[in-house]
Scaffold this active site. Structure first.
Site, PDB file in Angstrom:
ATOM      1  N   LYS A  15       0.827  -1.212   0.000  1.00 25.74           N
ATOM      2  CA  LYS A  15       0.000   0.000   0.000  1.00 25.74           C
ATOM      3  C   LYS A  15       0.853   1.249   0.000  1.00 25.74           C
ATOM      4  CE  LYS A  15      -4.208  -1.985   1.167  1.00 25.74           C
ATOM      5  NZ  LYS A  15      -5.319  -2.317   1.954  1.00 25.74           N
TER       6      LYS A  15
ATOM      7  N   LYS B  66      -4.757  -9.353  -7.007  1.00 23.86           N
ATOM      8  CA  LYS B  66      -5.975  -9.671  -6.252  1.00 23.86           C
ATOM      9  C   LYS B  66      -7.135  -8.780  -6.708  1.00 23.86           C
ATOM     10  CE  LYS B  66      -6.555  -7.753  -2.277  1.00 23.86           C
ATOM     11  NZ  LYS B  66      -6.649  -7.248  -0.916  1.00 23.86           N
TER      12      LYS B  66
ATOM     13  N   LYS C 202     -11.431  -4.050  -3.893  1.00 25.59           N
ATOM     14  CA  LYS C 202     -12.556  -3.125  -3.947  1.00 25.59           C
ATOM     15  C   LYS C 202     -12.100  -1.689  -4.115  1.00 25.59           C
ATOM     16  CE  LYS C 202     -13.410  -4.041   0.912  1.00 25.59           C
ATOM     17  NZ  LYS C 202     -12.160  -3.548   1.493  1.00 25.59           N
TER      18      LYS C 202
HETATM   19  P1  TYM Z   1     -10.493  -5.973   3.450  1.00 25.54           P
HETATM   20  O1  TYM Z   1     -11.548  -4.958   3.710  1.00 25.54           O
HETATM   21  O2  TYM Z   1      -9.402  -5.632   2.494  1.00 25.54           O
HETATM   22  O3  TYM Z   1     -11.134  -7.318   2.943  1.00 25.54           O
HETATM   23  C1  TYM Z   1     -12.237  -7.911   3.623  1.00 25.54           C
HETATM   24  C2  TYM Z   1     -12.173  -9.421   3.605  1.00 25.54           C
HETATM   25  O4  TYM Z   1     -12.282  -9.905   2.272  1.00 25.54           O
HETATM   26  C3  TYM Z   1     -11.166 -10.716   1.959  1.00 25.54           C
HETATM   27  N1  TYM Z   1     -10.818 -10.443   0.553  1.00 25.54           N
HETATM   28  C4  TYM Z   1     -10.647 -11.379  -0.374  1.00 25.54           C
HETATM   29  N2  TYM Z   1     -10.742 -12.713  -0.321  1.00 25.54           N
HETATM   30  C5  TYM Z   1     -10.512 -13.396  -1.473  1.00 25.54           C
HETATM   31  N3  TYM Z   1     -10.189 -12.802  -2.636  1.00 25.54           N
HETATM   32  C6  TYM Z   1     -10.070 -11.456  -2.739  1.00 25.54           C
HETATM   33  N4  TYM Z   1      -9.763 -10.896  -3.887  1.00 25.54           N
HETATM   34  C7  TYM Z   1     -10.310 -10.688  -1.562  1.00 25.54           C
HETATM   35  N5  TYM Z   1     -10.309  -9.356  -1.302  1.00 25.54           N
HETATM   36  C8  TYM Z   1     -10.622  -9.223   0.000  1.00 25.54           C
HETATM   37  C9  TYM Z   1     -10.069 -10.249   2.902  1.00 25.54           C
HETATM   38  O5  TYM Z   1      -9.091 -11.237   3.103  1.00 25.54           O
HETATM   39  C10 TYM Z   1     -10.862  -9.953   4.147  1.00 25.54           C
HETATM   40  O6  TYM Z   1     -11.128 -11.137   4.872  1.00 25.54           O
HETATM   41  N6  TYM Z   1      -7.833  -5.401   7.583  1.00 25.54           N
HETATM   42  C11 TYM Z   1      -8.996  -6.035   7.027  1.00 25.54           C
HETATM   43  C12 TYM Z   1     -10.286  -5.631   7.716  1.00 25.54           C
HETATM   44  C13 TYM Z   1     -10.268  -5.850   9.179  1.00 25.54           C
HETATM   45  C14 TYM Z   1     -10.385  -7.107   9.857  1.00 25.54           C
HETATM   46  C15 TYM Z   1     -10.295  -6.790  11.225  1.00 25.54           C
HETATM   47  C16 TYM Z   1     -10.550  -8.417   9.418  1.00 25.54           C
HETATM   48  C17 TYM Z   1     -10.114  -4.887  10.113  1.00 25.54           C
HETATM   49  N7  TYM Z   1     -10.149  -5.447  11.348  1.00 25.54           N
HETATM   50  C18 TYM Z   1     -10.374  -7.795  12.202  1.00 25.54           C
HETATM   51  C19 TYM Z   1     -10.625  -9.415  10.392  1.00 25.54           C
HETATM   52  C20 TYM Z   1     -10.543  -9.094  11.757  1.00 25.54           C
HETATM   53  C21 TYM Z   1      -9.102  -5.639   5.566  1.00 25.54           C
HETATM   54  O7  TYM Z   1      -8.592  -4.635   5.149  1.00 25.54           O
HETATM   55  O8  TYM Z   1      -9.887  -6.449   4.829  1.00 25.54           O
END
Ligand code: TYM
Length: 337
Positions: free
Chosen positions: A117, A199, A202
């Site tokens: 990032k 990947k 979003k």
């Molecule tokens: P984030 O918002 O980037 O993504 C949310 C969840 O979706 C999964 N994900 C994917 N899985 C498969 N293929 C993809 N292309 C893909 N893109 C996203 C991510 O692995 C995630 O599970 N830091 C975290 C959010 C967060 C969190 C937490 C998660 C904040 N606090 C505590 C678990 C526990 C994040 O940025 O996810």
């Protein structure tokens, strides 16, 4: 007398930095919804995490509410799951500060998401981006979960959470449960349809290689028909993630949508080529997402219903989170109120 068995706890979150994608659904939410009965579940909108990148405030608010509507539409029943906004439970930021003091600069420097990032946003490498995994550790540890269901890209952050929890427990005695990441076997890393080396994200601005939960069926079909495959003669559909990443990605998506194994998919498209395979994947995704989109649109129209969900969720979440926070404050030596 009937014994009540305490359910195991699951917790996860998604940051509302963009519209939820097929990746967020297959990597995370689908697995949450399938386990709502068996576990005591906490799912939140990680809105504080979204502040590490610049957002238009009105868009952020809208997206965060839409995300809640989409959680419910994906099958997260608000009666069975605690659904809330991270920013409504101050204990997240409070424990985040304490854990900052137990997480090492070197550990944070090794986080691959921070490296990726900061390379992508060289003009905004802020302190929040660097300490983001600590806030995530606080999000998790406050609820003492057994499992954290996430996609593959969050595994390193959950592992750091485990290290921080163990370090704290070693210093002060059992305080935090050390959670396990829970990563799906298929669908943990859905790739961009136009760039299968990246990947599906979003926050990607262009958006033609990513499918969103709220996309219209014709847009989903168009994106799948244009999906990048390869130029191998015969256009054979078989699984080889290294040599054929585009086809492998489509096979993963098709497999999760239909429940078919890779062998079954290979047999189904034997001799038919990519021309038949790509629209079939598109149709499977359209049918999987159709009820979710319709239900989310319906829920979004009922603002009072949404408000009721997130207020009740924050109350339930705060009760659990405060208990852990008070324990931590006491252990580290802060004077009690
Ligand atoms: P984030 O918002 O980037 O993504 C949310 C969840 O979706 C999964 N994900 C994917 N899985 C498969 N293929 C993809 N292309 C893909 N893109 C996203 C991510 O692995 C995630 O599970 N830091 C975290 C959010 C967060 C969190 C937490 C998660 C904040 N606090 C505590 C678990 C526990 C994040 O940025 O996810």
């Amino acid at each position: 007398m009937e014994e009540t068995v305490k359910k195991k706890v699951m917790l996860s979150g998604i940051k509302p930095t963009g519209d939820l994608t097929l990746g967020s659904y297959l990597g995370a939410i689908k697995n949450w919804a399938e386990r709502a009965d068996k576990y005591d579940c906490f799912y939140f909108m990680a809105d504080l995490h979204a502040l590490t990148t610049r957002n238009n405030p009105a868009d952020l608010r809208r997206r965060a509410l839409e995300q809640l509507a989409q959680y419910v539409a994906c099958g997260l029943d608000p009666e069975k799951n605690t659904l809330f906004f991270q920013s409504h439970v101050p204990a997240h930021a409070e424990l985040g500060w304490v854990l900052n003091c137990y997480t090492m600069f070197g550990e944070l420097s090794r986080m691959t998401q921070f490296k990726d990032k900061s390379a992508k946003n060289a003009d905004n490498i802020n302190g929040g981006l660097f300490t983001y995994p600590v806030l995530m550790a606080a999000d998790i540890l406050l609820y003492q979960p057994d499992y954290v269901p996430v996609g593959d890209d969050q595994k390193q952050h959950v592992e750091l959470t485990r290290d921080v929890a163990q370090r704290f427990n070693n210093l002060y005695g059992e305080t935090f449960k050390v959670p396990e990441p829970f990563i799906p076997r298929v669908g943990a890393r859905i790739m961009d349809l136009l760039d299968p080396a990246s990947k599906m994200s979003k926050s990607d601005e262009v958006g033609n290689g990513r499918v969103c939960l709220m996309d219209k069926p014709e847009d989903i079909m168009r994106k799948f028909k244009r999906a990048v495959t390869d130029s191998e003669t015969g256009h054979c559909v078989y699984y080889d993630a290294e040599k054929k990443p585009g086809v492998a990605n489509l096979m993963q998506i098709y497999s999760v949508c239909t429940g078919k194994s890779f062998e079954q998919i290979e047999a189904e498209f034997d001799g038919k080529g990519y021309g038949a395979f790509k629209p079939a994947v598109g149709e499977a995704v359209v049918e999987m997402l159709r009820p979710i989109r319709e239900e989310a649109e319906h829920i979004m129209r009922d603002k009072a219903y949404l408000e009721g969900i997130y207020r009740a969720g924050a109350e339930r979440a705060s009760y659990v989170a405060e208990r852990t926070l008070r324990k931590v404050y006491k252990k580290v030596g802060l004077v009690q109120k």
